[in-house]
Design a protein around this motif. Structure first.
Motif, PDB file in Angstrom:
ATOM      1  N   GLN A  31       0.825  -1.204   0.000  1.00  0.00           N
ATOM      2  CA  GLN A  31       0.000   0.000   0.000  1.00  0.00           C
ATOM      3  C   GLN A  31       0.864   1.260   0.000  1.00  0.00           C
ATOM      4  O   GLN A  31       0.596   2.204  -0.741  1.00  0.00           O
ATOM      5  CB  GLN A  31      -0.931   0.002   1.213  1.00  0.00           C
ATOM      6  N   ALA A  32       1.903   1.275   0.814  1.00  0.00           N
ATOM      7  CA  ALA A  32       2.782   2.446   0.908  1.00  0.00           C
ATOM      8  C   ALA A  32       3.484   2.733  -0.413  1.00  0.00           C
ATOM      9  O   ALA A  32       3.765   3.889  -0.732  1.00  0.00           O
ATOM     10  CB  ALA A  32       3.810   2.229   2.019  1.00  0.00           C
ATOM     11  N   ARG A  33       3.745   1.706  -1.188  1.00  0.00           N
ATOM     12  CA  ARG A  33       4.417   1.905  -2.475  1.00  0.00           C
ATOM     13  C   ARG A  33       3.432   2.174  -3.609  1.00  0.00           C
ATOM     14  O   ARG A  33       3.710   2.956  -4.503  1.00  0.00           O
ATOM     15  CB  ARG A  33       5.274   0.690  -2.806  1.00  0.00           C
ATOM     16  N   ALA A  34       2.278   1.523  -3.564  1.00  0.00           N
ATOM     17  CA  ALA A  34       1.338   1.612  -4.690  1.00  0.00           C
ATOM     18  C   ALA A  34       0.463   2.864  -4.642  1.00  0.00           C
ATOM     19  O   ALA A  34       0.217   3.475  -5.680  1.00  0.00           O
ATOM     20  CB  ALA A  34       0.449   0.369  -4.715  1.00  0.00           C
ATOM     21  N   ILE A  35      -0.017   3.240  -3.475  1.00  0.00           N
ATOM     22  CA  ILE A  35      -0.984   4.334  -3.385  1.00  0.00           C
ATOM     23  C   ILE A  35      -0.433   5.641  -3.958  1.00  0.00           C
ATOM     24  O   ILE A  35      -1.084   6.250  -4.812  1.00  0.00           O
ATOM     25  CB  ILE A  35      -1.522   4.486  -1.947  1.00  0.00           C
ATOM     26  N   ASP A  43       0.840   3.669 -13.982  1.00  0.00           N
ATOM     27  CA  ASP A  43       0.403   2.283 -14.078  1.00  0.00           C
ATOM     28  C   ASP A  43       1.423   1.455 -13.316  1.00  0.00           C
ATOM     29  O   ASP A  43       2.631   1.676 -13.450  1.00  0.00           O
ATOM     30  CB  ASP A  43       0.352   1.813 -15.524  1.00  0.00           C
ATOM     31  N   ILE A  44       0.959   0.501 -12.524  1.00  0.00           N
ATOM     32  CA  ILE A  44       1.883  -0.324 -11.749  1.00  0.00           C
ATOM     33  C   ILE A  44       1.487  -1.786 -11.839  1.00  0.00           C
ATOM     34  O   ILE A  44       0.349  -2.117 -12.174  1.00  0.00           O
ATOM     35  CB  ILE A  44       1.952   0.106 -10.273  1.00  0.00           C
ATOM     36  N   PHE A  58      -5.087  -0.937  -4.419  1.00  0.00           N
ATOM     37  CA  PHE A  58      -5.690  -0.558  -5.697  1.00  0.00           C
ATOM     38  C   PHE A  58      -6.951   0.287  -5.489  1.00  0.00           C
ATOM     39  O   PHE A  58      -7.151   1.300  -6.154  1.00  0.00           O
ATOM     40  CB  PHE A  58      -6.037  -1.818  -6.504  1.00  0.00           C
ATOM     41  N   CYS A  59      -7.790  -0.116  -4.543  1.00  0.00           N
ATOM     42  CA  CYS A  59      -9.100   0.522  -4.371  1.00  0.00           C
ATOM     43  C   CYS A  59      -9.039   1.889  -3.699  1.00  0.00           C
ATOM     44  O   CYS A  59      -9.835   2.773  -4.042  1.00  0.00           O
ATOM     45  CB  CYS A  59     -10.026  -0.393  -3.579  1.00  0.00           C
TER      46      CYS A  59
END
Length: 68
Positions: A31-35, A43-44, A58-59
């Motif tokens: 979450q810390a990297r994706a958000i 895009d990841i 993602f959400c």
């Protein structure tokens, strides 16, 4: 990786309150990297173990970008 609160990820105060109401105080590593990347429009591809928070990674940005 240092554990920072959800508020440090660039989320709106309303969404931070909603996440904290669920009892989530600090994001998981995915979450810390994706958000922040998703909020920035990147895009990841993310891979992590079951139960690590991939769906929320993602959400949460998707909810943040909804224009009510």
């Amino acid at each position: 990786m240092e554990k920072l609160p959800f508020a440090s990820l660039g989320l709106s105060p309303e969404l931070v309150r909603a996440v904290e109401k669920l009892g989530w105080l600090v994001p998981s590593q995915i979450q810390a990297r994706a958000i922040p990347a998703l909020l920035g429009g990147s895009d990841i591809v993310g891979q992590s173990q079951t139960g690590s928070g991939k769906t929320a990674a993602f959400c949460i940005p998707a909810i943040e970008r909804v224009d009510p």
